[in-house]
Design an enzyme around this catalytic site. Structure first.
Site, PDB file in Angstrom:
ATOM      1  CG  ASN A   9      81.551  -2.409 -13.276  1.00  0.00           C
ATOM      2  OD1 ASN A   9      80.923  -1.492 -12.551  1.00  0.00           O
ATOM      3  ND2 ASN A   9      81.910  -2.063 -14.659  1.00  0.00           N
ATOM      4  CD1 TRP A  10      78.220  -5.173  -8.336  1.00  0.00           C
ATOM      5  CD2 TRP A  10      77.178  -3.631  -6.734  1.00  0.00           C
ATOM      6  NE1 TRP A  10      78.121  -5.730  -6.938  1.00  0.00           N
ATOM      7  CE2 TRP A  10      77.454  -5.116  -6.298  1.00  0.00           C
ATOM      8  CE3 TRP A  10      76.331  -2.988  -5.772  1.00  0.00           C
ATOM      9  CZ2 TRP A  10      77.280  -5.492  -4.806  1.00  0.00           C
ATOM     10  CZ3 TRP A  10      76.113  -3.329  -4.650  1.00  0.00           C
ATOM     11  CH2 TRP A  10      76.542  -4.569  -3.943  1.00  0.00           C
ATOM     12  CE  LYS A  11      78.851  -2.953 -16.743  1.00  0.00           C
ATOM     13  NZ  LYS A  11      78.907  -2.807 -18.183  1.00  0.00           N
ATOM     14  CG  HIS A  95      84.039   0.009 -17.651  1.00  0.00           C
ATOM     15  ND1 HIS A  95      83.337   0.240 -18.606  1.00  0.00           N
ATOM     16  CD2 HIS A  95      83.947  -1.430 -17.061  1.00  0.00           C
ATOM     17  CE1 HIS A  95      82.497  -1.071 -18.757  1.00  0.00           C
ATOM     18  NE2 HIS A  95      82.935  -1.623 -17.966  1.00  0.00           N
ATOM     19  CD  GLU A  97      79.753   0.333 -19.371  1.00  0.00           C
ATOM     20  OE1 GLU A  97      79.509   0.673 -18.365  1.00  0.00           O
ATOM     21  OE2 GLU A  97      79.193  -0.742 -19.814  1.00  0.00           O
ATOM     22  CD  GLU A 167      85.569  -5.098 -18.453  1.00  0.00           C
ATOM     23  OE1 GLU A 167      85.017  -5.906 -17.619  1.00  0.00           O
ATOM     24  OE2 GLU A 167      85.231  -3.828 -18.598  1.00  0.00           O
ATOM     25  N   GLY A 173      77.910  -6.417 -21.883  1.00  0.00           N
ATOM     26  CA  GLY A 173      76.514  -6.182 -21.494  1.00  0.00           C
ATOM     27  C   GLY A 173      75.709  -6.852 -22.783  1.00  0.00           C
ATOM     28  CB  SER A 212      78.690 -11.626 -21.997  1.00  0.00           C
ATOM     29  OG  SER A 212      78.098 -10.442 -22.394  1.00  0.00           O
ATOM     30  N   GLY A 233      79.893  -7.730 -14.864  1.00  0.00           N
ATOM     31  CA  GLY A 233      78.864  -6.585 -14.857  1.00  0.00           C
ATOM     32  C   GLY A 233      77.463  -7.231 -14.480  1.00  0.00           C
ATOM     33  N   GLY A 234      76.757  -7.582 -15.595  1.00  0.00           N
ATOM     34  CA  GLY A 234      75.187  -8.145 -15.488  1.00  0.00           C
ATOM     35  C   GLY A 234      75.174  -9.224 -14.463  1.00  0.00           C
TER      36      GLY A 234
HETATM   37  C1  PEP Z   1      81.642  -4.727 -17.450  1.00  0.00           C
HETATM   38  O1  PEP Z   1      80.903  -3.739 -17.577  1.00  0.00           O
HETATM   39  O2  PEP Z   1      82.729  -4.607 -16.763  1.00  0.00           O
HETATM   40  C2  PEP Z   1      81.264  -6.026 -17.927  1.00  0.00           C
HETATM   41  C3  PEP Z   1      82.095  -7.185 -17.979  1.00  0.00           C
HETATM   42  O3  PEP Z   1      79.747  -6.226 -18.130  1.00  0.00           O
HETATM   43  P1  PEP Z   1      79.114  -7.600 -18.575  1.00  0.00           P
HETATM   44  O4  PEP Z   1      79.501  -8.532 -17.619  1.00  0.00           O
HETATM   45  O5  PEP Z   1      77.435  -7.390 -18.004  1.00  0.00           O
HETATM   46  O6  PEP Z   1      79.241  -7.785 -20.063  1.00  0.00           O
END
Ligand code: PEP
Length: 254
Positions: A9-11, A95, A97, A167, A173, A212, A233-234
């Site tokens: 997920n590149w956001k 999600h 967010e 999640e 994040g 994470s 994500g990251g």
């Molecule tokens: C996400 O937002 O879907 C996610 C899992 O982010 P991160 O891996 O950065 O925690």
């Protein structure tokens, strides 16, 4: 056995140049990944580029959101059929967010899930509790409400045509990952809850972990019996890290 899915997920990150580099980097390193399904979810404007660069590969892609409406006067929204038009396989829905910053309710998320299904997209339903909810002992209540809204709207068989991503909001994040045991507990809870409606759906549906996940913790997480991959994500923004997680998916299921 369920095939692991590693989805990035590149956001709202990157540029045309960054996306090109990232896609080319993933393409260049994916040949030795044999068990995990690999997918990326770039921002909407880069889906055309993604379609072009991933043509002829086994790497799938999707969007980070989808409209709950099929089309028409909904300024700024992107429909499921448009995503299909660009070759998307997946659409992330719900999600945290979007629930937090865009006020999306369970009812909205359930409609988005249904809309994705109606065009043949595979929705990835995100569920998860905040830190405050966890500390209040409400984790199961919260994830159940996220799950049940979709089952009520789409039926358990409808749910079964999607993917779930657990999640925990406190792990997204933040660099703090749920322990494999904490994650497994919630995944098992979700699967049991689905099993109360359909054993077949419960045993077939993939439940990803997100929060994470990184190369150093991915294999241990995915080794847990109810964890079927990751929503990343990251760590999905660096080809080498993302590919290392895909390899961890392979190793965990070898
Ligand atoms: C996400 O937002 O879907 C996610 C899992 O982010 P991160 O891996 O950065 O925690």
């Amino acid at each position: 056995m369920r095939q692991p899915l590693i989805a990035g997920n590149w956001k709202m990150n990157g540029s045309k140049a960054d996306s090109t580099d990232l896609l080319n980097g993933i393409k260049a390193g994916v040949a030795d990944i044999v068990r995990s399904e690999v997918a990326v979810c770039p921002p909407f404007p880069y889906l055309y580029l993604t379609e072009q660069l991933l043509a002829g590969t086994l790497i799938r892609y999707g969007a980070q959101d989808v409209s709950r409406e099929p089309g028409g006067a909904f300024t700024g929204q992107v429909s499921a059929s448009m995503l299909k038009d660009f070759g998307c396989t997946y659409a992330i829905v719900g999600h945290s967010e979007r629930r937090l910053f865009n006020g999306e309710t369970n009812a909205t998320v359930a409609r988005k899930f249904a809309e994705a299904l109606s065009t043949g997209l595979v929705p990835i339903l995100c569920v998860g509790e905040t830190l405050e909810e966890r500390e209040q002992g409400k984790t199961e209540e919260v994830v159940a409400s996220h799950l049940d809204a979709v089952i009520e709207h789409c039926g358990v068989d409808g749910l079964g045509r999607g993917v779930i991503a657990y999640e925990p909001v406190w792990a997204i994040g933040t660099g703090v990952t749920a322990t494999p045991e904490q994650a497994q507990d919630v995944h098992a809870f979700l699967r049991q809850r689905i099993a109360a409606k359909s054993g077949d759906v419960a045993s077939a549906i993939r439940i990803l972990y997100g929060g994470s996940m990184k190369p150093s913790n991915a294999e241990e997480l995915i080794r847990k019996p109810d964890i079927d991959g990751g929503l990343i994500g990251g760590a999905a923004l660096k080809a080498a890290d993302f590919l290392a997680i895909c390899r961890a998916g392979d190793a965990a299921t070898a």
